[in-house]
Design a protein around this motif. Structure first.
Motif, PDB file in Angstrom:
ATOM      1  N   UNK A  23      37.439  43.946  45.736  1.00 53.60           N
ATOM      2  CA  UNK A  23      36.938  44.822  44.665  1.00 53.60           C
ATOM      3  C   UNK A  23      36.869  44.062  43.337  1.00 53.60           C
ATOM      4  N   UNK A  24      37.935  43.305  43.054  1.00 53.57           N
ATOM      5  CA  UNK A  24      37.985  42.610  41.767  1.00 53.57           C
ATOM      6  C   UNK A  24      36.910  41.538  41.637  1.00 53.57           C
ATOM      7  N   UNK A  25      36.699  40.769  42.711  1.00 50.02           N
ATOM      8  CA  UNK A  25      35.761  39.646  42.584  1.00 50.02           C
ATOM      9  C   UNK A  25      34.308  40.107  42.683  1.00 50.02           C
ATOM     10  N   UNK A  39      27.441  42.975  48.204  1.00 48.37           N
ATOM     11  CA  UNK A  39      28.695  43.085  48.967  1.00 48.37           C
ATOM     12  C   UNK A  39      29.121  44.543  49.175  1.00 48.37           C
ATOM     13  N   UNK A  40      29.924  44.770  50.210  1.00 49.54           N
ATOM     14  CA  UNK A  40      30.526  46.085  50.407  1.00 49.54           C
ATOM     15  C   UNK A  40      30.141  46.758  51.706  1.00 49.54           C
ATOM     16  N   UNK A  41      29.182  46.206  52.429  1.00 48.69           N
ATOM     17  CA  UNK A  41      28.826  46.788  53.723  1.00 48.69           C
ATOM     18  C   UNK A  41      29.114  45.762  54.812  1.00 48.69           C
ATOM     19  N   UNK A 114      40.175  34.802  42.250  1.00 43.33           N
ATOM     20  CA  UNK A 114      39.193  35.338  41.315  1.00 43.33           C
ATOM     21  C   UNK A 114      38.497  34.211  40.547  1.00 43.33           C
ATOM     22  N   UNK A 115      39.238  33.159  40.206  1.00 42.17           N
ATOM     23  CA  UNK A 115      38.637  32.032  39.492  1.00 42.17           C
ATOM     24  C   UNK A 115      37.662  31.281  40.394  1.00 42.17           C
ATOM     25  N   UNK A 116      38.013  31.140  41.667  1.00 38.76           N
ATOM     26  CA  UNK A 116      37.078  30.547  42.628  1.00 38.76           C
ATOM     27  C   UNK A 116      35.770  31.346  42.650  1.00 38.76           C
ATOM     28  N   UNK A 117      35.919  32.661  42.708  1.00 32.19           N
ATOM     29  CA  UNK A 117      34.723  33.524  42.728  1.00 32.19           C
ATOM     30  C   UNK A 117      33.931  33.381  41.431  1.00 32.19           C
ATOM     31  N   UNK A 118      34.646  33.273  40.315  1.00 32.65           N
ATOM     32  CA  UNK A 118      33.949  33.070  39.030  1.00 32.65           C
ATOM     33  C   UNK A 118      33.106  31.791  39.070  1.00 32.65           C
ATOM     34  N   UNK A 129      20.532  32.889  41.757  1.00 36.63           N
ATOM     35  CA  UNK A 129      21.027  33.402  43.032  1.00 36.63           C
ATOM     36  C   UNK A 129      22.227  34.325  42.804  1.00 36.63           C
ATOM     37  N   UNK A 130      22.573  35.096  43.820  1.00 34.60           N
ATOM     38  CA  UNK A 130      23.738  35.963  43.752  1.00 34.60           C
ATOM     39  C   UNK A 130      24.728  35.648  44.856  1.00 34.60           C
ATOM     40  N   UNK A 131      25.980  36.027  44.658  1.00 33.53           N
ATOM     41  CA  UNK A 131      26.964  35.954  45.744  1.00 33.53           C
ATOM     42  C   UNK A 131      26.911  37.319  46.426  1.00 33.53           C
ATOM     43  N   UNK A 132      26.365  37.368  47.638  1.00 32.73           N
ATOM     44  CA  UNK A 132      26.021  38.654  48.240  1.00 32.73           C
ATOM     45  C   UNK A 132      27.024  39.142  49.271  1.00 32.73           C
TER      46      UNK A 132
END
Lengths: 328, 328
Positions: A23-25, A39-41, A114-118, A129-132
């Motif tokens: 949820x946070x990332x 994300x989410x499905x 979270x920093x990795x995701x950032x 692009x997006x992180x999907x």
């Protein structure tokens, strides 16, 4: 997962739980228009306008590809994204999406994930692009597996196998900076910062991939293992030899200076250093090179020994570049 | 990489070298028509006929998700593929391609990496998909990160968020078999073989995903964490509650027998066991369920406590399913 900690900064993945971290990332990220479902499905849905999708995967392992005492988690995320986004560019495509598999110890601070995701998001969004989507799980060390997707926008993919005798060889982007930065870090130094930062986060010329394709590039590859090693892949795939001219390379002052200080010939870094993700391509001899590309050699018929890459007529002595499993 | 070993069976990844292993695991594979460009370049190109691509990633870590003394490498490859292919099916899509990131110790027998690839190929080709690319690198344990791509063939994706009060809840595929097999293995047994094999290699009803979409499914998910846990995701995403009826479930004789022997209520396996990758979906009340689907409950307006999943009106006591980071 039943109660919040008073000290968010020190919360581990085990304390936060998989779903809260996800949820946070994912919260608050702005997806590009190509992300039809983020994300989410069970899976994401990404636009592939011309009816094709380009895809590649690269894995980075803590202690093999990065050290968290040398790079911040945000830098590791950016580097993992860059390695994949550069592969998409090297096909002549535009990146659209990243999917991320992350394994890390359950004691890992949630802030590190979270920093990795950032970092992944920073590099992805810089190219539109997006992180999907992705997966987060536990494991003994940090393993970051990134899949990039991209769109050819109607272009034919530029393969490794298309180089023809007579073609010009040209490159675009930094060579040797990451290797020099790694040499600096390996000796216990933290500067010159420009070199160390180039090792921590490469700066691939993403947009030059589609541009080279539009300019008629006959073959292309990104320099991830080292210029000689990667041109070797092109030579073998195309059944040609590649002749480079050392006079075509300009050794940047920074590399010359630190090479002198460390007793290393900086040309070795340019020719064999990986991870800068420059692009190297072959172009028809009668065309123009795109602006920003430097001609470094020519494609030839292979000799009796088959496809080789030479510098000033000689096969380079020593390692041509990075070999997995050779050092671990 | 300079000479062949006399004993191929005992060659390690370090001795064989990255590129020879990649040659071995890619040679002789028959790619489906959707693979426009397979392994061997910077990236693969896969058909996405309706202008969209479905994508998901799942990571399996040795010692967390599998044990090589309980499963063969081929079985681990099949299971890793299945987990991802089932996610594609759960969107109502048909799988087209896998991309594989594999980290393993350099002392790993090359034959083990090849068997993993064989398993990935076996599961992918059974649904018409190909293994189109990947990355092989060194790491302290085996980490297998698989990305699956798929095609919706013009369908709208079936999301977790589409369940509506009044919908019927139905499932298709095995429930609890993998959990029962894991319980058997955990007690040191190797039989009943049918249950142990169900844990080693799931048998998701891939084709039922698109079929459910065509039948008007309003939401769908694959059961990877456990039926109650995964229906919990649907309930929260849709803002509904789900009421299951225990009488709708038939406990297979094999599960009843081994439950009795181990002192476990087999309904616990059916309701909370993960990794079988059954599909569970919601359908409009006035439509027909596709053949092979079993109605197990109904969707309701959420009560004052918000979305919940109940069995015979009660929230299930105990774990609803697998939580990452809770056990490692």
């Amino acid at each position: 997962m039943t109660s919040d900690s008073g000290d968010e900064a020190s919360v581990s993945l085990r304390e936060a739980g998989e779903f809260r971290i996800i949820d946070r990332v994912t919260a608050g990220r702005v997806q590009p228009g190509t992300t039809l479902l983020g994300p989410g499905d069970d899976a994401a849905v990404v636009a592939a306008a011309d009816g094709r999708v380009v895809g590649c995967t690269d894995v980075l392992v803590e202690g093999v590809h990065f050290r968290l005492d040398w790079s911040s988690p945000e830098q590791v995320g950016r580097k993992a994204a860059a390695a994949n986004l550069a592969d998409i560019a090297a096909m002549g495509a535009v990146p659209t999406a990243l999917l991320v598999g992350l394994a890390c110890p359950s004691t890992t601070p949630a802030a590190r994930a979270e920093a990795l995701a950032d970092g992944l998001w920073a590099e992805a969004s810089a190219v539109g692009a997006g992180v999907v989507g992705g997966d987060l799980t536990s494991g003994p060390v940090v393993v970051l597996s990134v899949t990039a997707l991209g769109s050819l926008e109607g272009r034919a993919p530029v393969l490794r196998s298309g180089a023809r005798p007579g073609d010009r060889v040209a490159c675009c982007g930094r060579l040797g900076w990451s290797a020099a930065g790694l040499a600096v870090l390996g000796r216990g130094f933290r500067s010159p910062v420009a070199l160390v930062d180039a090792h921590r986060v490469p700066a691939p010329p993403y947009g030059e991939g589609p541009r080279a394709a539009d300019a008629g590039a006959t073959s292309m590859i990104d320099v991830s293992d080292g210029l000689l090693a990667d041109l070797g892949h092109v030579a073998r795939a195309s059944g040609v030899s590649v002749r480079l001219h050392s006079r075509a390379f300009t050794v940047p002052d920074r590399l010359a200076e630190i090479g002198s200080a460390l007793g290393v010939d900086p040309m070795d870094w340019l020719l064999t250093g990986g991870e800068d993700h420059a692009l190297v391509a072959t172009f028809p001899v009668d065309g123009e090179l795109p602006a920003g590309w430097t001609e470094i050699g020519a494609v030839e018929h292979p000799g009796d020994d088959g496809p080789v890459v030479t510098v000033d007529g000689q096969v380079h002595e020593g390692d041509a570049g990075w070999l997995h499993f050779a050092k671990y």
